[in-house]
Design a protein around this motif. Sequence first.
Motif, PDB file in Angstrom:
ATOM      1  N   UNK A  82       0.824  -1.212   0.000  1.00 36.96           N
ATOM      2  CA  UNK A  82       0.000   0.000   0.000  1.00 36.96           C
ATOM      3  C   UNK A  82       0.860   1.265   0.000  1.00 36.96           C
ATOM      4  N   UNK A  83       2.002   1.235   0.665  1.00 39.42           N
ATOM      5  CA  UNK A  83       2.885   2.396   0.678  1.00 39.42           C
ATOM      6  C   UNK A  83       3.332   2.753  -0.726  1.00 39.42           C
ATOM      7  N   UNK A  84       3.738   1.761  -1.482  1.00 36.44           N
ATOM      8  CA  UNK A  84       4.152   1.980  -2.870  1.00 36.44           C
ATOM      9  C   UNK A  84       2.967   2.511  -3.683  1.00 36.44           C
ATOM     10  N   UNK A  85       1.801   1.957  -3.442  1.00 35.75           N
ATOM     11  CA  UNK A  85       0.593   2.418  -4.147  1.00 35.75           C
ATOM     12  C   UNK A  85       0.304   3.891  -3.843  1.00 35.75           C
TER      13      UNK A  85
ATOM     14  N   UNK B  20      17.462  10.528   7.961  1.00 32.83           N
ATOM     15  CA  UNK B  20      18.602   9.656   7.706  1.00 32.83           C
ATOM     16  C   UNK B  20      18.416   8.280   8.349  1.00 32.83           C
ATOM     17  N   UNK B  21      17.570   8.197   9.365  1.00 32.76           N
ATOM     18  CA  UNK B  21      17.346   6.941  10.084  1.00 32.76           C
ATOM     19  C   UNK B  21      16.149   6.153   9.548  1.00 32.76           C
ATOM     20  N   UNK B  22      15.463   6.694   8.573  1.00 36.48           N
ATOM     21  CA  UNK B  22      14.259   6.057   8.010  1.00 36.48           C
ATOM     22  C   UNK B  22      14.658   5.117   6.875  1.00 36.48           C
ATOM     23  N   UNK B  23      15.272   4.019   7.230  1.00 34.47           N
ATOM     24  CA  UNK B  23      15.884   3.126   6.242  1.00 34.47           C
ATOM     25  C   UNK B  23      14.872   2.495   5.292  1.00 34.47           C
ATOM     26  N   UNK B  24      13.740   2.026   5.810  1.00 31.69           N
ATOM     27  CA  UNK B  24      12.726   1.405   4.949  1.00 31.69           C
ATOM     28  C   UNK B  24      12.131   2.430   3.986  1.00 31.69           C
ATOM     29  N   UNK B  25      11.917   3.649   4.461  1.00 35.96           N
ATOM     30  CA  UNK B  25      11.354   4.692   3.603  1.00 35.96           C
ATOM     31  C   UNK B  25      12.333   5.073   2.492  1.00 35.96           C
ATOM     32  N   UNK B  26      13.617   5.187   2.834  1.00 35.96           N
ATOM     33  CA  UNK B  26      14.622   5.494   1.816  1.00 35.96           C
ATOM     34  C   UNK B  26      14.630   4.429   0.717  1.00 35.96           C
ATOM     35  N   UNK B  27      14.524   3.178   1.103  1.00 37.37           N
ATOM     36  CA  UNK B  27      14.481   2.093   0.117  1.00 37.37           C
ATOM     37  C   UNK B  27      13.209   2.170  -0.725  1.00 37.37           C
ATOM     38  N   UNK B  28      12.067   2.374  -0.080  1.00 41.55           N
ATOM     39  CA  UNK B  28      10.792   2.450  -0.803  1.00 41.55           C
ATOM     40  C   UNK B  28      10.818   3.556  -1.849  1.00 41.55           C
TER      41      UNK B  28
END
Length: 150
Positions: A75-78, A101-109
């Motif tokens: 859903x985030x990608x959507x 800088x600490x939001x690793x999953x968001x940076x990847x997404x």
Amino acid sequence: MNIRKLGMHEELPMGLLLEADPSEQLVRSYCTGGHCFIAEQQETVMGVFVLTALDSDTAEIKNIALAESERGKGLGKRLVFLALEEAKKLGFSAVEIGTGNSSLAQLALYQKCGFRMKSVDRDFFTRHYEEPIFENGLQCRDMVRLDYRW
């Protein structure tokens, strides 16, 4: 899942918005001038994003958040792709997004969605937030800015 623009007189989904940005004052400020979209299921808000104009050519996804129960389901990608579509419909030629800088999953997404690194605003979070923010065992200090261009 229904995704729609929040009506002018509807309450902001503040609980979700504050998960992505812990400053209620800042959230209310950018929501006032932006377009808030929600993803809902049976009248329960499961996700949200706020789109604002940086200038006449560039929009910014100011906030994007999902209910914990909805994470890891795509859903985030959507929501990110819907934000890009909405920005394009509004006539923007680029979209920016910033994250810690600490939001690793968001940076990847964001990179999986086609965003590219643009800049780093050093000490953004220590300048703008009274309380320190920690994620993934790291202090969130710097704002990493990414952009997407058509």
